[in-house]
Enzyme design. Structure first.
Site, PDB file in Angstrom:
ATOM      1  N   ASP A 158      76.803 -15.554  24.215  1.00 39.36           N
ATOM      2  CA  ASP A 158      75.277 -16.606  23.612  1.00 39.36           C
ATOM      3  C   ASP A 158      75.175 -18.096  24.549  1.00 39.36           C
ATOM      4  O   ASP A 158      77.307 -18.350  24.327  1.00 39.36           O
ATOM      5  CB  ASP A 158      75.025 -16.243  22.561  1.00 39.36           C
ATOM      6  CG  ASP A 158      75.193 -16.099  21.349  1.00 39.36           C
ATOM      7  OD1 ASP A 158      74.097 -15.186  21.142  1.00 39.36           O
ATOM      8  OD2 ASP A 158      75.834 -14.884  20.717  1.00 39.36           O
ATOM      9  N   HIS A 204      68.328 -20.871  19.729  1.00 37.54           N
ATOM     10  CA  HIS A 204      67.921 -20.967  18.519  1.00 37.54           C
ATOM     11  C   HIS A 204      69.147 -21.201  17.769  1.00 37.54           C
ATOM     12  O   HIS A 204      69.846 -21.383  18.424  1.00 37.54           O
ATOM     13  CB  HIS A 204      67.166 -18.978  17.273  1.00 37.54           C
ATOM     14  CG  HIS A 204      68.494 -18.446  18.271  1.00 37.54           C
ATOM     15  ND1 HIS A 204      68.920 -17.563  19.465  1.00 37.54           N
ATOM     16  CD2 HIS A 204      70.069 -17.765  17.407  1.00 37.54           C
ATOM     17  CE1 HIS A 204      70.401 -16.784  19.238  1.00 37.54           C
ATOM     18  NE2 HIS A 204      70.966 -16.747  18.156  1.00 37.54           N
ATOM     19  N   ASP A 258      77.156 -15.016  10.910  1.00 38.19           N
ATOM     20  CA  ASP A 258      77.128 -16.440  11.728  1.00 38.19           C
ATOM     21  C   ASP A 258      78.572 -17.279  11.318  1.00 38.19           C
ATOM     22  O   ASP A 258      78.125 -17.627   9.650  1.00 38.19           O
ATOM     23  CB  ASP A 258      75.873 -16.932  11.513  1.00 38.19           C
ATOM     24  CG  ASP A 258      74.835 -16.436  12.225  1.00 38.19           C
ATOM     25  OD1 ASP A 258      75.106 -15.986  13.421  1.00 38.19           O
ATOM     26  OD2 ASP A 258      72.898 -17.330  12.443  1.00 38.19           O
ATOM     27  N   GLU A 274      66.086 -12.915  18.254  1.00 40.34           N
ATOM     28  CA  GLU A 274      65.137 -11.547  18.300  1.00 40.34           C
ATOM     29  C   GLU A 274      63.640 -12.043  18.453  1.00 40.34           C
ATOM     30  O   GLU A 274      63.490 -12.554  18.211  1.00 40.34           O
ATOM     31  CB  GLU A 274      65.315 -10.541  17.170  1.00 40.34           C
ATOM     32  CG  GLU A 274      66.674 -10.611  17.054  1.00 40.34           C
ATOM     33  CD  GLU A 274      66.766  -9.760  15.420  1.00 40.34           C
ATOM     34  OE1 GLU A 274      67.862  -8.912  15.612  1.00 40.34           O
ATOM     35  OE2 GLU A 274      66.716 -10.456  14.592  1.00 40.34           O
ATOM     36  N   HIS A 299      65.450  -1.392   9.429  1.00 43.13           N
ATOM     37  CA  HIS A 299      65.133  -0.349   8.289  1.00 43.13           C
ATOM     38  C   HIS A 299      64.742  -0.447   7.111  1.00 43.13           C
ATOM     39  O   HIS A 299      64.719   0.563   6.367  1.00 43.13           O
ATOM     40  CB  HIS A 299      66.036   0.127   8.515  1.00 43.13           C
ATOM     41  CG  HIS A 299      67.813  -0.562   8.218  1.00 43.13           C
ATOM     42  ND1 HIS A 299      67.102  -0.498   6.700  1.00 43.13           N
ATOM     43  CD2 HIS A 299      68.759  -1.236   8.329  1.00 43.13           C
ATOM     44  CE1 HIS A 299      68.792  -0.966   6.308  1.00 43.13           C
ATOM     45  NE2 HIS A 299      69.242  -1.970   7.628  1.00 43.13           N
ATOM     46  N   THR A 320      68.668  -2.873  17.680  1.00 47.11           N
ATOM     47  CA  THR A 320      69.955  -2.221  16.828  1.00 47.11           C
ATOM     48  C   THR A 320      69.801  -1.882  16.252  1.00 47.11           C
ATOM     49  O   THR A 320      69.042  -0.846  15.379  1.00 47.11           O
ATOM     50  CB  THR A 320      70.092  -4.341  15.556  1.00 47.11           C
ATOM     51  OG1 THR A 320      68.348  -4.284  15.427  1.00 47.11           O
ATOM     52  CG2 THR A 320      70.282  -5.596  17.153  1.00 47.11           C
ATOM     53  N   GLU A 332      72.380  -1.830  20.008  1.00 47.48           N
ATOM     54  CA  GLU A 332      73.816  -2.348  19.761  1.00 47.48           C
ATOM     55  C   GLU A 332      73.932  -1.933  18.056  1.00 47.48           C
ATOM     56  O   GLU A 332      73.173  -2.043  17.407  1.00 47.48           O
ATOM     57  CB  GLU A 332      73.157  -3.797  19.215  1.00 47.48           C
ATOM     58  CG  GLU A 332      73.151  -4.787  21.030  1.00 47.48           C
ATOM     59  CD  GLU A 332      72.857  -6.518  20.277  1.00 47.48           C
ATOM     60  OE1 GLU A 332      72.654  -6.646  19.151  1.00 47.48           O
ATOM     61  OE2 GLU A 332      72.007  -6.827  21.298  1.00 47.48           O
ATOM     62  N   ASN A 333      74.857  -2.318  17.624  1.00 46.03           N
ATOM     63  CA  ASN A 333      75.432  -1.880  16.273  1.00 46.03           C
ATOM     64  C   ASN A 333      74.920  -3.642  15.087  1.00 46.03           C
ATOM     65  O   ASN A 333      75.159  -4.767  15.289  1.00 46.03           O
ATOM     66  CB  ASN A 333      77.156  -1.887  16.115  1.00 46.03           C
ATOM     67  CG  ASN A 333      78.024  -2.904  16.566  1.00 46.03           C
ATOM     68  OD1 ASN A 333      77.918  -3.000  17.655  1.00 46.03           O
ATOM     69  ND2 ASN A 333      78.496  -3.085  15.751  1.00 46.03           N
ATOM     70  N   ALA A 334      74.318  -3.230  14.306  1.00 45.45           N
ATOM     71  CA  ALA A 334      73.776  -4.274  13.366  1.00 45.45           C
ATOM     72  C   ALA A 334      75.239  -5.316  12.686  1.00 45.45           C
ATOM     73  O   ALA A 334      74.890  -6.472  12.374  1.00 45.45           O
ATOM     74  CB  ALA A 334      72.870  -4.217  12.329  1.00 45.45           C
ATOM     75  N   LEU A 335      75.530  -4.166  11.822  1.00 42.79           N
ATOM     76  CA  LEU A 335      76.896  -5.101  11.241  1.00 42.79           C
ATOM     77  C   LEU A 335      78.389  -4.706  12.225  1.00 42.79           C
ATOM     78  O   LEU A 335      78.384  -3.259  12.877  1.00 42.79           O
ATOM     79  CB  LEU A 335      76.939  -4.757   9.784  1.00 42.79           C
ATOM     80  CG  LEU A 335      75.268  -5.083   9.451  1.00 42.79           C
ATOM     81  CD1 LEU A 335      75.789  -3.921   8.146  1.00 42.79           C
ATOM     82  CD2 LEU A 335      75.543  -6.738   9.158  1.00 42.79           C
ATOM     83  N   ARG A 372      82.225  -6.988  17.243  1.00 42.03           N
ATOM     84  CA  ARG A 372      81.819  -8.242  18.051  1.00 42.03           C
ATOM     85  C   ARG A 372      83.284  -8.529  18.520  1.00 42.03           C
ATOM     86  O   ARG A 372      84.088  -7.628  17.344  1.00 42.03           O
ATOM     87  CB  ARG A 372      81.155  -9.435  17.381  1.00 42.03           C
ATOM     88  CG  ARG A 372      82.141 -10.787  17.951  1.00 42.03           C
ATOM     89  CD  ARG A 372      81.040 -11.547  17.008  1.00 42.03           C
ATOM     90  NE  ARG A 372      79.590 -11.469  16.450  1.00 42.03           N
ATOM     91  CZ  ARG A 372      78.982 -12.060  17.517  1.00 42.03           C
ATOM     92  NH1 ARG A 372      78.611 -12.021  18.487  1.00 42.03           N
ATOM     93  NH2 ARG A 372      77.674 -12.212  16.958  1.00 42.03           N
TER      94      ARG A 372
END
Length: 583
Positions: A152, A192, A200, A284, A402, A444, A482-485, A525
């Site tokens: 980022d 953002h 975060d 996003e 989802h 994602t 991407e994976n969301a979690l 991550r």
């Protein structure tokens, strides 16, 4: 800790395995979204009895480092270094060969894997955070065959103090570090705020001069029907108005991207291979309809419309008058419930007679989603002109919403700006907008399975991914994921492998695009948990399988055997990264 302890140095030289002092996290927020898979559904992989790599003289089991003669100790360390360099060279040739084919556009030849850097990789004083950890981590990632990293680039750090005053300090050092280790970079133009959402770990506000303007004119912030303001991202209702010290938000974003291009022009197209353009909260393309800060929203709530600031209301009023229904321009729906309601709790989203399926609902939702598409079009058009001819790719992230996907109204998607219902495909317009601007669609929740989610909330991430894949095919736009979690288990890896193949099966088998795969996958991550022994071993195998692709001719046992070899070589780096990242 800045370096390996003496115990760890002994372990790395003697070949003995050092037990990691770290434990995987309990899941925290992730636990609310996905459940531990049943044992009978766990992916079963048989390991062969692999022979240990040959043990060099200095990797013999000595009880203490001093047991080796000093002159032999130096020689042994040199042998280890030489051996490691040889293996690393072999690994580089293997992975870079595959990467070259992927970059040439060879279909069915694997998916390059990138890894997201920590959100706080650059400090508030514009330096590199945990520098030694970053260095060791990048070396380890390269050893694993990772193509590159995603970072980022925070607007709130670079242009923090004054308009047009950019400080790229920490990013210069971080990108140079990646270049040195042969890693590519996906740079996210993060317009953002960091803080207040899933994952975060730190707070990075918007530039202070932007926040000052927002405080003076609070309608620059997204606003819900109860007057709650959101500091995450500037309202798209004022995209083209000179409300930021004489510049429009679009001009600010454009100037930032242009300054980035000029500062890193010697690396763009070579080391920096992708620019992901932030378009809303969490980077996003969406409205901040489900903010977690201060407990406003909790999964799986439907969220709330964000169109009650004066700039959005002015646009809605003009659209309603043009449509011939001026009474529809007074504001968004006020019967759409609260952030944590479910669809059937509300008159607007209920399946029978819900406002979403009325003439007014169609008008409002068309306007609301069109405003978001126009916002994306404006920023992408600028980005393409700025980076034209540099060889860099442009991408946009679309959220994987989802929950309540199995309902008729798809309420959480509607409040986020995706006009997707049981009777209307909301992702084709997004894909077409990206295609017009030559951008990649980054999606994602690629790691999720339907049965892992709360069934009473009618979650369906697999069905959602399928719909987005079909939309990307229809619009002929490249798809990345991407994976969301954070997930480190083989069960999630298997789902990512399946999703990244873009092989839908059934009636779509053999149709146009079926031979393609995702153009890239970004893993969430880089953190101490990734470098724990078992997680790292699984990750290395996962990266190799992604590289092999769906047309790979190696069996899983062979891929795993090669992965074990690379895990062995990278062990000292992994131990150092795990220790350094945790401090």
């Amino acid at each position: 800790m800045a370096s390996l302890s003496i115990t760890q140095q002994i372990g790395s030289l003697s070949g003995s395995r050092i037990q990691s002092e770290f434990r995987s996290s309990s899941g925290e927020t992730a636990a609310a979204v996905w459940k531990t898979q049943p044992l009978n559904l766990q992916c079963s992989i048989k390991k062969q009895n692999l022979e240990s790599p040959p043990v060099s003289p200095c990797r013999s089991q000595s009880p203490v480092f001093g047991a080796i003669r000093p002159d032999l100790s130096v020689a042994c360390q040199a042998l280890v270094a030489e051996s490691t360099e040889a293996v690393e060279k072999e690994m580089r040739e293997y992975f870079e060969g595959g990467a070259a084919q992927v970059r040439k556009g060879v279909k069915g030849n694997g998916v390059p894997v990138f890894v997201m850097m920590p959100l706080d990789s650059v400090t508030m004083s514009n330096g590199v955070n945990r520098k030694k950890a970053m260095n060791a981590s990048m070396q380890a990632l390269k050893c694993a065959g990772v193509e590159g990293i995603m970072m980022d680039v925070w607007w709130g750090l670079v242009e923090r103090d004054a308009p047009g005053s950019y400080n790229w300090g920490g990013y210069c050092e971080l990108i140079e570090m990646a270049r040195k280790h042969g890693l590519k970079v996906q740079a996210v133009m993060s317009f953002h705020q960091c803080g207040g959402n899933v994952g975060d770990c730190c707070t990075i506000p918007l530039p202070k001069w932007v926040v000052e303007e927002m405080n003076q004119d609070q309608d620059l912030m997204y606003t819900d029907q109860w007057g709650k303001r959101n500091y995450e991202y500037i309202s798209l209702g004022c995209d083209t108005l000179p409300v930021l010290k004489g510049r429009t938000p679009i001009q600010c974003y454009s100037d930032f991207m242009r300054a980035f291009r000029n500062n890193f022009k010697h690396l763009i197209g070579d080391t920096i291979v992708e620019i992901q353009v932030g378009m809303g909260p969490c980077g996003e393309l969406r409205y901040p309809s489900y903010p977690e800060s201060n407990g406003t929203w909790r999964f799986p709530g439907i969220g709330a419309f964000q169109c009650f600031d004066k700039y959005m209301r002015s646009s809605l009023r003009a659209a309603a008058e043009a449509f011939g229904k001026p009474e529809w321009g007074n504001g968004g729906p006020t019967d759409a419930g609260h952030y944590n309601n479910w669809p059937e709790d509300t008159p607007f989203f209920r399946k029978e007679g819900g406002g979403w399926n009325s003439s007014y609902g169609e008008f409002f939702l068309s306007w609301y989603s069109e405003m978001l598409l126009n916002h994306g079009e404006r920023i992408l058009s600028s980005a393409q002109s700025i980076f034209k001819g540099t060889g860099v790719k442009i991408s946009v992230k679309v959220a994987g919403i989802h929950w309540h996907y199995g309902t008729r109204s798809h309420a959480p998607e509607l409040t986020a700006g995706y006009y997707n219902t049981r009777f209307r495909d909301g992702y084709i317009p997004i894909a077409r907008m990206l295609a017009r601007n030559g951008a990649i669609l980054n999606f994602t929740c690629i790691e999720m399975r339907d049965h892992e989610q709360p069934q009473d909330a009618l979650c369906a991430p697999e069905k959602l991914v399928r719909q987005v894949v079909l939309a990307s095919r229809e619009a002929n736009v490249p798809l990345a994921g991407e994976n969301a979690l954070p997930r480190y288990d083989e069960y999630a890896h298997e789902q990512i492998l399946h999703s990244s193949s873009l092989n839908l099966g059934g009636d779509n088998e053999g149709k146009k695009g079926d031979e393609q795969e995702m153009c890239a996958f970004t893993y969430l991550r880089m953190n101490p948990q990734l470098f724990q022994d078992d997680n790292w071993r699984k990750f290395v195998g996962f990266v190799k399988r992604m590289r092999e692709g769906k047309n790979g001719n190696k069996c899983w046992e062979q891929v795993e055997r090669e992965a074990e070899h690379f895990v062995y070589v990278s062990q000292p780096l992994v131990q150092e990264a795990a220790v350094a990242l945790s401090h």
